[in-house]
Write a protein that holds these residues in place. Structure first.
Motif, PDB file in Angstrom:
ATOM      1  N   SER A 177       0.284  13.464   3.852  1.00 13.58           N
ATOM      2  CA  SER A 177       1.004  13.978   5.032  1.00 13.58           C
ATOM      3  C   SER A 177       0.749  13.138   6.270  1.00 13.58           C
ATOM      4  O   SER A 177       1.618  13.009   7.140  1.00 13.58           O
ATOM      5  N   GLU A 178      -0.449  12.546   6.353  1.00 12.42           N
ATOM      6  CA  GLU A 178      -0.817  11.726   7.503  1.00 12.42           C
ATOM      7  C   GLU A 178       0.115  10.530   7.682  1.00 12.42           C
ATOM      8  O   GLU A 178       0.326  10.043   8.791  1.00 12.42           O
ATOM      9  N   TRP A 179       0.713  10.053   6.539  1.00 10.19           N
ATOM     10  CA  TRP A 179       1.509   8.822   6.568  1.00 10.19           C
ATOM     11  C   TRP A 179       3.000   9.052   6.324  1.00 10.19           C
ATOM     12  O   TRP A 179       3.800   8.096   6.341  1.00 10.19           O
ATOM     13  N   SER A 180       3.408  10.281   6.111  1.00 16.12           N
ATOM     14  CA  SER A 180       4.795  10.534   5.727  1.00 16.12           C
ATOM     15  C   SER A 180       5.802  10.019   6.758  1.00 16.12           C
ATOM     16  O   SER A 180       6.838   9.449   6.409  1.00 16.12           O
ATOM     17  N   LYS A 181       5.487  10.201   8.065  1.00 12.91           N
ATOM     18  CA  LYS A 181       6.424   9.774   9.115  1.00 12.91           C
ATOM     19  C   LYS A 181       6.355   8.270   9.367  1.00 12.91           C
ATOM     20  O   LYS A 181       7.304   7.678   9.899  1.00 12.91           O
ATOM     21  N   TRP A 182       5.261   7.634   8.982  1.00 11.43           N
ATOM     22  CA  TRP A 182       5.095   6.212   9.288  1.00 11.43           C
ATOM     23  C   TRP A 182       5.944   5.318   8.397  1.00 11.43           C
ATOM     24  O   TRP A 182       6.159   4.125   8.728  1.00 11.43           O
ATOM     25  N   PHE A 183       6.463   5.836   7.299  1.00 14.12           N
ATOM     26  CA  PHE A 183       7.369   5.034   6.472  1.00 14.12           C
ATOM     27  C   PHE A 183       8.662   4.723   7.213  1.00 14.12           C
ATOM     28  O   PHE A 183       9.382   3.789   6.874  1.00 14.12           O
ATOM     29  N   GLY A 184       8.970   5.513   8.249  1.00 14.99           N
ATOM     30  CA  GLY A 184      10.181   5.267   9.035  1.00 14.99           C
ATOM     31  C   GLY A 184       9.970   4.349  10.212  1.00 14.99           C
ATOM     32  O   GLY A 184      10.904   4.088  10.972  1.00 14.99           O
ATOM     33  N   LEU A 185       8.746   3.847  10.407  1.00 11.81           N
ATOM     34  CA  LEU A 185       8.449   2.988  11.557  1.00 11.81           C
ATOM     35  C   LEU A 185       9.327   1.732  11.621  1.00 11.81           C
ATOM     36  O   LEU A 185       9.901   1.441  12.672  1.00 11.81           O
ATOM     37  N   PRO A 186       9.477   0.981  10.519  1.00 13.13           N
ATOM     38  CA  PRO A 186      10.280  -0.251  10.631  1.00 13.13           C
ATOM     39  C   PRO A 186      11.767   0.001  10.874  1.00 13.13           C
ATOM     40  O   PRO A 186      12.503  -0.910  11.259  1.00 13.13           O
ATOM     41  N   PHE A 187      12.219   1.242  10.689  1.00 13.73           N
ATOM     42  CA  PHE A 187      13.637   1.552  10.873  1.00 13.73           C
ATOM     43  C   PHE A 187      13.906   2.235  12.216  1.00 13.73           C
ATOM     44  O   PHE A 187      15.053   2.541  12.525  1.00 13.73           O
ATOM     45  N   PHE A 195       0.802  -1.224   0.000  1.00  9.48           N
ATOM     46  CA  PHE A 195       0.000   0.000   0.000  1.00  9.48           C
ATOM     47  C   PHE A 195       0.842   1.285   0.000  1.00  9.48           C
ATOM     48  O   PHE A 195       0.294   2.384   0.099  1.00  9.48           O
ATOM     49  N   GLY A 196       2.178   1.151  -0.089  1.00  5.13           N
ATOM     50  CA  GLY A 196       3.044   2.330  -0.019  1.00  5.13           C
ATOM     51  C   GLY A 196       2.779   3.333  -1.113  1.00  5.13           C
ATOM     52  O   GLY A 196       2.792   4.550  -0.890  1.00  5.13           O
ATOM     53  N   SER A 197       2.528   2.823  -2.328  1.00 11.37           N
ATOM     54  CA  SER A 197       2.285   3.752  -3.440  1.00 11.37           C
ATOM     55  C   SER A 197       1.018   4.568  -3.230  1.00 11.37           C
ATOM     56  O   SER A 197       0.938   5.732  -3.650  1.00 11.37           O
ATOM     57  N   GLU A 198       0.009   3.970  -2.581  1.00 10.37           N
ATOM     58  CA  GLU A 198      -1.244   4.694  -2.313  1.00 10.37           C
ATOM     59  C   GLU A 198      -1.058   5.740  -1.217  1.00 10.37           C
ATOM     60  O   GLU A 198      -1.665   6.807  -1.253  1.00 10.37           O
ATOM     61  N   LEU A 199      -0.198   5.413  -0.237  1.00 14.65           N
ATOM     62  CA  LEU A 199      -0.025   6.307   0.916  1.00 14.65           C
ATOM     63  C   LEU A 199       1.033   7.371   0.671  1.00 14.65           C
ATOM     64  O   LEU A 199       1.082   8.353   1.420  1.00 14.65           O
ATOM     65  N   ASN A 200       1.866   7.179  -0.323  1.00 18.03           N
ATOM     66  CA  ASN A 200       2.938   8.133  -0.597  1.00 18.03           C
ATOM     67  C   ASN A 200       2.357   9.492  -0.987  1.00 18.03           C
ATOM     68  O   ASN A 200       1.461   9.584  -1.817  1.00 18.03           O
TER      69      ASN A 200
END
Length: 698
Positions: free
Chosen positions: A122-132, A114-119
């Motif tokens: 703004s609501e999800w911008s910081k959550w891409f760093g969650l696994p790191f 779902f990354g392409s849909e959420l990219n």
């Protein structure tokens, strides 16, 4: 919805009884796979969380999509944003739970899918760093979502949201039947509880007989001591008061109303709340100056003591506030029947609906070629306002939708809607129509109309046409109706016209039950009626004409006058106003330069130099200058201090009993409902006076 399980069991029992075995098995299987979970919010949330704990993101999104199509998509558009927030929080909890279970593979799988849909959101911008993130629970970007408090708050919010949807769904008849049964049982329990309460109250009443007798004795003692209840004390008590004053016995009346304590001392002792002049006697005492509890600190003075006679007035003013909702001279002002809202119309044809507690809305009359003449609130709620114009229209305005929901049209011969009155018990109102000018009334056998309209069906109900007089000695025509008032149950209404005729109508047929002319029995009256009102017991009619003559007429003996008196100070002397005559007018006004419609608004609409001219002000009618109390024992009129004060009179004898605070300019309208009196002036100000009846308090 709690009864859904019971209904399911009843259906199963019925299917087995009828031998519908296959249907029974299919129905039982579908009940086990019930995605609606019998409309139980906690079961639905449990199902959602089961997908999260099993790391099944596709199952989670599919079930949420089912709920969206089944329920959420049918909601009002204003709830769509809330639904979207719940979905986002649900997905975030999926990621948080996967992190807590150290399932980074599921987190990477989620963002790969779902990354392409959420990219770019703004609501999800910081959550891409969650696994790191090494420790997301302490990371400022994510720590809130790892707390138990956040999860509990989200769960409760979602639970309440689902419950609200289920409670407001339209139910099938089978479920309604069961609910009706449960409701009847609740009503029976409530009735039984009320019966027990009634028995307890009866016991309290019996036990309170002794106390009531004691209170009656105290009241009698106060009356003998000179305390008036609803009437001013008579001259026979003056000697006793004087004797008590000489013996230095203090007579003090203490009233506490709405947290404000007013004390009027009739002794020579000095207190901070009572001001004395040097050498003043009983009649020289000045009343205290009390201030309303508002920002403007408007003074309220000379209310509880009548300085001229030393008598206590029948009303006490608890508070008073001045409002400037309108920007030009007020035509008419009306309190809603529940007393919560005020409607005021000014010379700019602007109606403002407002509350003295703060809320306000504006209704601008759209037709610049007509003027608003009358206002009336619908009697059963504060939602509907009716207003009449001089171009045949009666408009029904809904305050909640802020729109005109219907327009009624009058007879084209009688375009002026002078008065509107609503039935107190039915969706029905009556209004009077008159010709454009008085001269037009003489050019036809019909000189006016009285029409009733149905607010439920939005249709005309009955019409009564005023005919030229056939039995008047002078053979003068009947002049248009000026006043309309319903009785308490809406079965009759009384009208008064400009030629002095009083009529009582049966509202079911709009036929005149009785009529008489007040002119033949008038002492100094003009015969032009500006107020007609049923007495509280409906055995008589109070009538006031334009010369200020107050008369009371018997309902059982038409034409028999029971009392006559003169209202001193009403009508007030004709004031003069400063007119600015410009070469071009921006809006229509009636032809008469002496009418209130000719008063120029305080808002300048042109830069053309104006010529100032002083002209006498004379209102089109004085109907809006009089208002009776609910018990009809008193009335308030424009008068006093050159027409800048509201004056309260006693209905039985026309005696002036009290005056209200002055405005800066001449008053144009008054109204009285329960414990609130409105006075409105030519400068656009409206004073709201909250009063209490001393007779009721004592």
């Amino acid at each position: 919805m709690n009864s859904a399980h019971q209904v399911d069991e009843l259906i199963k029992e019925y299917l087995l009884f009828r031998g519908f075995s296959n249907t029974f098995r299919v129905f039982e299987q579908e009940c086990r796979n019930d995605k609606d979970k019998r409309f139980q919010a906690d079961k639905i949330i449990e199902e959602l969380y089961s997908y999260i704990t099993s790391s099944d993101i596709n199952g989670l999104l599919d079930y949420w999509k089912y709920l969206d199509l089944r329920y959420f998509s049918r909601l009002d558009a204003r709830f769509f944003e809330s639904v979207k927030k719940f979905e986002i929080c649900l997905i975030k909890y999926y990621l948080v739970y996967a992190t807590q279970q150290k399932r980074k593979d599921k987190i990477f799988e989620f963002f790969e899918t779902f990354g392409s849909e959420l990219n770019g959101i703004s609501e999800w911008s910081k959550w891409f760093g969650l696994p790191f993130s090494k420790n997301p629970a302490s990371d400022p970007n994510f720590e809130t979502f790892f707390t138990k408090q956040w999860l509990d708050t989200f769960t409760v919010s979602l639970h309440n949201f689902l419950n609200t949807i289920f409670q407001n769904m339209s139910l099938p008849s089978l479920l309604c039947f069961n609910l009706d049964r449960l409701h009847r049982k609740e009503l029976q329990d409530e009735i039984e509880s009320l019966r027990n309460e009634i028995e307890n109250l009866k016991t309290e009443i019996v036990n309170g007989d002794t106390e009531i007798t004691s209170l009656k004795q105290k009241v009698a003692q106060r009356e003998l001591a000179g305390y008036p209840r609803r009437r001013r004390s008579n001259n026979n008590m003056h000697d006793k008061n004087e004797k008590d004053s000489n013996n230095n016995d203090a007579l003090r009346l203490s009233l506490t109303t709405s947290g404000v304590s007013l004390s009027s001392s009739l002794s020579r002792s000095t207190t901070p709340s009572v001001k004395h002049e040097t050498g003043s006697d009983l009649n020289g005492i000045k009343s205290p100056e009390v201030y309303a509890d508002d920002r403007s600190m408007t003074p309220i003075s000379e209310y509880d003591i009548d300085d001229s006679h030393g008598n206590i007035n029948p009303f006490i003013v608890n508070s008073q506030e001045m409002f400037l909702e309108n920007n030009s001279g007020i035509i008419v002002t009306k309190l809603s029947h529940q007393g919560n809202l005020i409607a005021s119309c000014d010379v700019d044809n602007t109606i403002r609906i407002w509350s003295y507690e703060g809320s306000s809305s504006t209704l601008k009359h759209s037709n610049s070629n007509s003027n608003i003449l009358s206002l009336e609130w619908e009697s059963r709620s504060d939602k509907i306002l009716l207003y009449g114009t001089d171009e045949r229209l009666v408009k029904v305005y809904n305050k909640e939708t802020r729109s005109v929901i219907h327009e009624y049209k009058m007879d084209e011969r009688f375009p002026r809607v002078n008065q509107i009155s609503c039935s107190p018990v039915e969706p029905l109102f009556a209004c009077s129509g008159s010709p454009k000018s008085i001269d037009d009334a003489y050019s036809s056998s019909d000189t006016g109309s009285l029409i009733t309209f149905d607010l439920k069906t939005m249709t005309t109900q009955d019409i009564f046409m005023l005919k030229a007089s056939s039995h008047s000695p002078s053979s003068s025509t009947m002049m248009p109706i000026e006043t309309i008032k319903f009785n308490h149950n809406g079965q009759m209404l009384v009208t008064g016209d400009r030629s002095g005729y009083i009529r009582i109508f049966d509202i079911r047929t709009l036929k005149s039950i009785m009529e008489w002319n007040i002119s033949s029995s008038s002492k100094n009256g003009s015969g032009v009626i500006c107020s007609s009102q049923f007495s509280f017991d409906e055995t008589s009619i109070y009538v006031i004409d334009e010369t200020g003559e107050l008369s009371q007429w018997s309902c059982s003996k038409p034409g028999f006058v029971m009392s006559q008196s003169q209202l001193q100070g009403f009508p007030p002397a004709t004031p003069t106003i400063q007119m600015n005559i410009t070469p071009k007018l921006s809006r229509k006004r009636t032809p008469s330069t002496s009418s209130i419609r000719s008063i120029k608004s305080t808002r300048s609409t042109s830069s053309i130099p104006a010529i100032s001219e002083t002209v006498p002000y004379e209102p089109i009618s004085r109907v809006n200058m009089i208002a009776f109390s609910d018990d009809t024992e008193h009335l308030v009129c424009v008068g006093g201090n050159g027409g800048t004060q509201g004056v309260i009179y006693q209905s039985s004898n026309g005696e002036k009993v009290q005056t209200l605070a002055s405005h800066k300019q001449h008053l144009t309208a008054v109204d009285w409902s329960e414990n609130t009196i409105l006075t409105a002036a030519m400068d656009g100000t409206v004073r709201v006076s909250r009063i209490a009846n001393l007779g009721v308090i004592m």
